[in-house]
Design a protein around this motif. Sequence first.
Motif, PDB file in Angstrom:
ATOM      1  N   SER A  69      -3.736  -4.624   5.355  1.00 24.44           N
ATOM      2  CA  SER A  69      -3.066  -3.329   5.463  1.00 24.44           C
ATOM      3  C   SER A  69      -2.825  -2.942   6.905  1.00 24.44           C
ATOM      4  O   SER A  69      -2.325  -1.855   7.170  1.00 24.44           O
TER       5      SER A  69
ATOM      6  N   SER B 184       2.989  -3.465   6.945  1.00 28.93           N
ATOM      7  CA  SER B 184       1.581  -3.840   7.059  1.00 28.93           C
ATOM      8  C   SER B 184       1.488  -5.303   7.475  1.00 28.93           C
ATOM      9  O   SER B 184       2.482  -6.024   7.479  1.00 28.93           O
TER      10      SER B 184
ATOM     11  N   VAL C 281      -1.444  -1.728   1.550  1.00 33.39           N
ATOM     12  CA  VAL C 281      -0.979  -3.107   1.723  1.00 33.39           C
ATOM     13  C   VAL C 281       0.531  -3.200   1.623  1.00 33.39           C
ATOM     14  O   VAL C 281       1.181  -3.904   2.388  1.00 33.39           O
TER      15      VAL C 281
END
Lengths: 366, 248
Positions: free
Chosen positions: A243, B59, B54
């Motif tokens: 992430s 990302s 995500v």
Amino acid sequence: MDGKDSLWGLFQQRGLSRRSFLKVCMTITGILGLSPAMLPKVVSAAEQNPLPVVVWLHGHECTGCDESFIRSQSPLASDVLLNMISLEYSDTLSAAAGEPFEHHLEEVMKRYEGKYLLAVEGGVSTGNEGTFCMVGGKPFVAALKEAARGAAAVLEIGSCAAWGGVQAAKPNPTNTVAVHTVVSGKPIIKIPGCPPIPEVLTGVVMHYAMFGQLPPVDSQGRPKQFYGNRIHDTCYRRPFFNSGMFAEQFDDAGSKAGWCLYKLGCRGPETYNSCGNLRWWNGLSYPIQSGHGCIGCSSNGFWDNDHFYDRMPGIPVAKTITNADTIGLVVGGAAVAGVAAHGALSVLQKSKRRSGEHEEVGGPKA
Amino acid sequence: MERGHSKQYYVFSPFLRIFHWLMVLSIVTLFTTGLYIGDPFFIGSQGLEPTYAVTGRLSMEIMRFIHFAAAYIFTVSFILRAYGFWRNKGDRLFPHFWKKQYYEDLLDVFLHYTFIKSSHKPCLRNPLARASYVALYFMVFIEIITGFAMYTMIKPNSWGAKIYGPVNQLLGDEYTVHIIHHYVAWLIILFAIVHVYMAARADFMDREGEISSMFSGVKFLPHEPVDIGDITDGKDSSVRDRKHSITG
Ligand code: SF4
């Protein structure tokens, strides 16, 4: 123990039940990373195969691997030492010492010639005829070669034995090398790590104890079941990596929140070990879990890949340290400047050429 | 028009041209995403739970996906390159290291680039550039094998890992592989800077259609090029036919 008994024989001698024997076999199957379908094979091996005789040598090292080994929880190191193998010689774990003990080693090597398992901890110093590391009055390299001659297989325990270790760091003044550089012609397995995970150590020893042969290895000669995956690919902080959530400093909020340590130099992305799934001290923790990036202690040459807290290695340039991207930018900028200068000169060249052609040929355009 | 008395030469096949532009696009993509992967310099989707982050914004996951997709496109595009190489003599840019002529031409071009000679002999495919393409392909080769060495080891038992995994061992350890991949990427960018400049400069100096040849495949030369033999005396009739066309 004369090294002839099997594990089942040992259970019977101590009046332990078949049920507890099977339980132990099941545990072993799990620890060895085998599928449950392998249980019958483990049981029959434990019933039939004699426990191996082990000779454990220590070379150029810190005995940290011993420290790790004796903290093995499943199986307990004491169980391995007292019940599963017959450790005939280990100069750090034995109560005995001195000449009688060295004499004992010679006897063991003669008596079990071609049958004993040789565990080697520590690198082999070869500089100055090996005198940088003396064991029992002789260079370790000589002691090692002697012990390896009659060994059935050799375990390289720890990064020093497997790759050379910290004492092989540049410029390697003692000329320390890995065990497999001086020992050949024997099955050798690497169990790298500084130190290796205790359960990995005992796991490999047990695999040998069970099946009488070394476990399957990867292309670098490490047991596949323990060194098959990268720490990065098994890391519990991986979701943060994916992430884009990175701790920037050891004392920032990201670090407190347990974000990925990539930017703090974590070597998880290039290190193969079981820290991510087995963890240490019976699954209690491992470096990344305790907030420190992996330093890649089971990789070859990790000791020279500094700085440990930077993603890219520092490159010393006249009094400062820089990295690939800065160098790239500077050189790229220089290239652009060079190209611009060359372009300016080209314009001049062309206009000169033109006027030259006008004079010579009197007219036609280039 | 300067092209008035120039002759038109068909040099580059469409396969090479498509490959070239695919390479440009993928190298730019690979380099920018690669820089981010090596050093995630802008903040991702912080403040969210990773589960939602995500897929949010750019990302690391998305950057890596783009990087890997571009890497695959780049690698596969070499099929076009190989096909063009097979079909069209003009695509065969490997420098003729074994011929004396090559070194003479090389020196000639070099003297021109260092401003010692005001012009170089007319040639369809610049000998110095051809040498630099060998260097480029070598760098690209290193990027591909080191890249796949890192990529395939995600699944250490896959067939890809069996092929590329040993590269990690060959180069010492995987960390070194990361570093090599990173440095060579920069070298490729340096090549690109010089390459773009050289092409633009050639167009400016000689007006032979250097840049447009990468779109149209043809170059315009007022004089017979010294390396005309390289693209003519082949068995491939389609090439021979086309090079005869003359614009006026
Ligand atoms: S902490 Fe290290 S191993 Fe874990 S995800 Fe981040 S970079 Fe990978």
